[in-house]
Design a protein around this motif. Structure first.
Motif, mmCIF file in Angstrom:
data_model
loop_
_atom_site.group_PDB
_atom_site.id
_atom_site.type_symbol
_atom_site.label_atom_id
_atom_site.label_comp_id
_atom_site.label_asym_id
_atom_site.label_seq_id
_atom_site.Cartn_x
_atom_site.Cartn_y
_atom_site.Cartn_z
ATOM 1 N N LYS A 157 -35.080 -68.132 32.643
ATOM 2 C CA LYS A 157 -35.436 -67.816 31.268
ATOM 3 C C LYS A 157 -36.877 -67.334 31.288
ATOM 4 C CE LYS A 157 -35.951 -69.776 26.637
ATOM 5 N NZ LYS A 157 -35.826 -71.003 25.797
ATOM 6 N N CYS A 158 -37.108 -66.089 30.878
ATOM 7 C CA CYS A 158 -38.411 -65.451 31.095
ATOM 8 C C CYS A 158 -39.090 -65.064 29.792
ATOM 9 C CB CYS A 158 -38.250 -64.200 31.956
ATOM 10 S SG CYS A 158 -37.548 -64.509 33.587
ATOM 11 N N LEU A 159 -40.395 -65.168 29.801
ATOM 12 C CA LEU A 159 -41.250 -64.672 28.727
ATOM 13 C C LEU A 159 -42.254 -63.714 29.346
ATOM 14 C CD1 LEU A 159 -41.976 -67.989 26.781
ATOM 15 C CD2 LEU A 159 -40.408 -66.153 26.105
ATOM 16 N N ARG A 160 -42.389 -62.554 28.731
ATOM 17 C CA ARG A 160 -43.304 -61.538 29.253
ATOM 18 C C ARG A 160 -44.403 -61.277 28.225
ATOM 19 N NH1 ARG A 160 -41.258 -57.030 32.921
ATOM 20 N NH2 ARG A 160 -43.129 -55.913 33.530
ATOM 21 N N TYR A 161 -45.644 -61.323 28.689
ATOM 22 C CA TYR A 161 -46.778 -61.174 27.774
ATOM 23 C C TYR A 161 -47.602 -59.945 28.138
ATOM 24 C CZ TYR A 161 -45.822 -66.016 26.415
ATOM 25 O OH TYR A 161 -45.226 -67.162 25.965
ATOM 26 N N ALA A 162 -48.075 -59.262 27.108
ATOM 27 C CA ALA A 162 -49.080 -58.216 27.248
ATOM 28 C C ALA A 162 -50.259 -58.623 26.372
ATOM 29 C CB ALA A 162 -48.533 -56.864 26.803
ATOM 30 N N ILE A 163 -51.459 -58.299 26.796
ATOM 31 C CA ILE A 163 -52.644 -58.775 26.072
ATOM 32 C C ILE A 163 -52.752 -58.144 24.692
ATOM 33 C CG2 ILE A 163 -54.248 -57.037 26.942
ATOM 34 C CD1 ILE A 163 -54.955 -60.812 26.576
ATOM 35 N N LEU A 164 -52.218 -56.930 24.520
ATOM 36 C CA LEU A 164 -52.204 -56.258 23.218
ATOM 37 C C LEU A 164 -50.757 -56.115 22.758
ATOM 38 C CD1 LEU A 164 -54.837 -53.435 23.868
ATOM 39 C CD2 LEU A 164 -55.146 -55.419 22.360
ATOM 40 N N GLN A 165 -50.433 -56.687 21.605
ATOM 41 C CA GLN A 165 -49.065 -56.663 21.111
ATOM 42 C C GLN A 165 -49.046 -56.303 19.628
ATOM 43 O OE1 GLN A 165 -47.217 -60.452 21.923
ATOM 44 N NE2 GLN A 165 -47.081 -60.068 24.115
ATOM 45 N N ASP A 166 -47.881 -55.766 19.195
ATOM 46 C CA ASP A 166 -47.708 -55.485 17.773
ATOM 47 C C ASP A 166 -47.215 -56.748 17.066
ATOM 48 O OD1 ASP A 166 -45.001 -55.757 18.328
ATOM 49 O OD2 ASP A 166 -44.572 -53.609 18.217
ATOM 50 N N ALA A 167 -46.898 -56.621 15.804
ATOM 51 C CA ALA A 167 -46.486 -57.787 15.018
ATOM 52 C C ALA A 167 -45.169 -58.385 15.497
ATOM 53 C CB ALA A 167 -46.374 -57.399 13.538
ATOM 54 N N GLU A 168 -44.375 -57.594 16.221
ATOM 55 C CA GLU A 168 -43.086 -58.064 16.732
ATOM 56 C C GLU A 168 -43.193 -58.611 18.154
ATOM 57 O OE1 GLU A 168 -40.509 -58.171 14.733
ATOM 58 O OE2 GLU A 168 -41.708 -57.233 13.137
ATOM 59 N N GLY A 169 -44.406 -58.633 18.699
ATOM 60 C CA GLY A 169 -44.590 -59.167 20.043
ATOM 61 C C GLY A 169 -44.353 -58.160 21.146
ATOM 62 N N ARG A 170 -44.296 -56.868 20.812
ATOM 63 C CA ARG A 170 -44.080 -55.822 21.818
ATOM 64 C C ARG A 170 -45.414 -55.244 22.273
ATOM 65 N NH1 ARG A 170 -39.838 -52.936 17.859
ATOM 66 N NH2 ARG A 170 -41.759 -53.123 16.620
ATOM 67 N N PRO A 171 -45.511 -54.825 23.542
ATOM 68 C CA PRO A 171 -46.754 -54.225 24.030
ATOM 69 C C PRO A 171 -47.149 -53.018 23.190
ATOM 70 C CG PRO A 171 -45.260 -54.704 25.856
ATOM 71 C CD PRO A 171 -44.473 -54.912 24.590
ATOM 72 N N ASP A 172 -48.432 -52.939 22.840
ATOM 73 C CA ASP A 172 -48.900 -51.855 21.987
ATOM 74 C C ASP A 172 -50.371 -51.601 22.295
ATOM 75 O OD1 ASP A 172 -49.665 -50.088 20.033
ATOM 76 O OD2 ASP A 172 -48.829 -51.230 18.356
ATOM 77 N N ILE A 216 -53.485 -61.125 21.859
ATOM 78 C CA ILE A 216 -52.694 -62.334 21.665
ATOM 79 C C ILE A 216 -53.570 -63.582 21.761
ATOM 80 C CG2 ILE A 216 -50.582 -61.262 22.553
ATOM 81 C CD1 ILE A 216 -51.029 -62.739 25.185
ATOM 82 N N TRP A 217 -54.831 -63.407 22.146
ATOM 83 C CA TRP A 217 -55.767 -64.528 22.227
ATOM 84 C C TRP A 217 -57.141 -64.003 21.817
ATOM 85 C CZ3 TRP A 217 -56.590 -67.959 27.226
ATOM 86 C CH2 TRP A 217 -57.305 -69.101 26.866
ATOM 87 N N GLU A 218 -57.311 -63.869 20.511
ATOM 88 C CA GLU A 218 -58.490 -63.205 19.972
ATOM 89 C C GLU A 218 -59.794 -63.908 20.344
ATOM 90 O OE1 GLU A 218 -60.428 -60.127 18.169
ATOM 91 O OE2 GLU A 218 -58.235 -60.299 18.340
ATOM 92 N N ASP A 219 -59.798 -65.230 20.368
ATOM 93 C CA ASP A 219 -61.027 -65.970 20.677
ATOM 94 C C ASP A 219 -61.484 -65.728 22.115
ATOM 95 O OD1 ASP A 219 -61.078 -67.001 18.146
ATOM 96 O OD2 ASP A 219 -60.105 -68.889 18.691
ATOM 97 N N MET A 220 -60.530 -65.600 23.024
ATOM 98 C CA MET A 220 -60.861 -65.419 24.432
ATOM 99 C C MET A 220 -61.019 -63.947 24.796
ATOM 100 S SD MET A 220 -61.465 -67.190 27.155
ATOM 101 C CE MET A 220 -61.549 -67.017 28.947
ATOM 102 N N PHE A 221 -60.136 -63.111 24.242
ATOM 103 C CA PHE A 221 -60.139 -61.681 24.540
ATOM 104 C C PHE A 221 -60.130 -60.899 23.227
ATOM 105 C CE2 PHE A 221 -57.781 -63.792 28.012
ATOM 106 C CZ PHE A 221 -58.576 -63.440 29.093
ATOM 107 N N PRO A 222 -61.299 -60.680 22.621
ATOM 108 C CA PRO A 222 -61.348 -59.966 21.344
ATOM 109 C C PRO A 222 -60.720 -58.580 21.442
ATOM 110 C CG PRO A 222 -63.459 -61.005 21.829
ATOM 111 C CD PRO A 222 -62.621 -61.134 23.072
#
Length: 232
Positions: free
Chosen positions: A147-162, A169-175
Motif C-alpha cells: 500500500k503506497c503513498l507518493r508525495y511531491a513537495i508541491l501539490q494542488d488541492a487534490e494532492g497531485r504534483p503541481d 505540503i510542509w509550508e513551515d519547513m519548505f515555504p
C-alpha cells in the motif's frame, strides 16, 4: 536498512538514545533501554520488552536478524539507493532481486510478541525517493503487495504534483516561495531534472544525464564493452 552500514548504525544509535532519554516515552512504555542488563551496541539494541533493533545495509543478508536469529517482525527500509545504484539495468535488477529474496521473504510470516504475547505477521516499511523508472521505489509503487503513498513537495488541492500553481505540503519547513525560487535557479543552472527528482519524486533516467567518462565501468551489456580511445 539503509544504503550503508554507517547510516544504519546512526539510525540505531539515534533511536536508542531517544528511547533512553525521552520522558514522554518513559511515561507510556517505561524505561526500555537498560545498558547494564541488555545488549546496547552500535549495530544492535535489545530493549526491556525483549524486542531487538538491528542495523542492516543495502544488499546485505537480512534473514534471521532477531535476538535469537528469528525472522524480523518489522523491516524499515530507508533510502536504500542513490544515483550510483541506477547506472545500469543490471544493477537495478540485482537490487530488485535482493529486495524480493532478502527483504520481502525474510520478514516473519507469523510472530509472537515476547512480552505481551499477541501475534501478528511481519511488515515492511519502505521510504525512498524515485531515482529511476526501474528503481526500488518505482517497483514497489507498482507492486500490489504494498500500500503506497507518493508525495511531491508541491501539490494542488487534490494532492497531485503541481509545479505551476501548487503549494508546499510542509509550508513551515519548505515555504512555497522558496521552492519556486529553487526550481527557477535549477532550471537556470541546467539541473531542473535533478530538482524534480529530489523534490517532486519524478524519476530521472541515468541515460538522460550529462555524459561522464568516469562512469564507463558501468557500461557492460552482455559481451559488449566500451572503451575510450584518444588520438595522440
Amino acid at each position: 536498512i539503509s544504503e550503508t552500514m554507517d547510516e544504519s548504525r546512526r539510525h540505531v544509535m539515534k533511536i536508542t538514545s531517544a528511547l533512553e532519554s525521552n520522558e514522554r516515552i518513559h511515561h507510556y512504555y517505561g524505561q526500555l533501554v537498560n545498558r547494564n542488563a541488555y545488549e546496547t551496541q552500535k549495530e544492535s539494541t535489545q530493549f526491556a520488552n525483549k524486542i531487538w533493533l538491528r542495523a542492516k545495509s543495502f544488499m546485505s543478508q537480512i534473514r534471521g536478524t532477531g535476538g535469537d536469529w528469528s525472522p524480523p517482525s518489522l523491516i524499515i527500509a530507508d533510502d536504500l539507493q542513490s544515483n550510483k545504484d541506477t547506472k545500469s539495468e543490471a544493477t537495478l535488477q540485482d537490487a530488485w532481486n535482493w529486495f524480493q529474496d532478502e527483504v520481502i521473504f525474510s520478514r516473519a510470516q507469523r510472530w509472537q510478541h515476547p512480552h505481551f504475547g499477541y501475534t501478528g505477521s511481519g511488515q515492511i516499511r519502505f521510504l525512498g525517493t524515485s531515482l529511476h523508472p526501474l528503481c526500488l521505489a518505482e517497483k514497489i509503487y507498482a507492486d500490489s503487495r504494498f500500500k503506497c503513498l507518493r508525495y511531491a513537495i508541491l501539490q494542488d488541492a487534490e494532492g497531485r504534483p503541481d509545479i505551476v500553481t501548487g503549494r508546499s505540503i510542509w509550508e513551515d519547513m519548505f515555504p512555497t516561495a522558496e521552492l519556486y525560487a529553487e526550481m527557477r535557479a535549477a532550471e537556470h543552472n541546467g539541473t531542473l531534472n535533478n530538482w524534480l527528482q529530489e523534490r517532486m519524486n519524478m524519476p530521472y533516467k541515468y541515460g538522460d544525464r550529462a555524459f561522464d567518462v568516469t562512469d564507463m565501468r558501468f557500461w557492460n551489456v552482455g559481451t559488449n564493452r566500451f572503451a575510450i580511445y584518444q588520438d595522440e
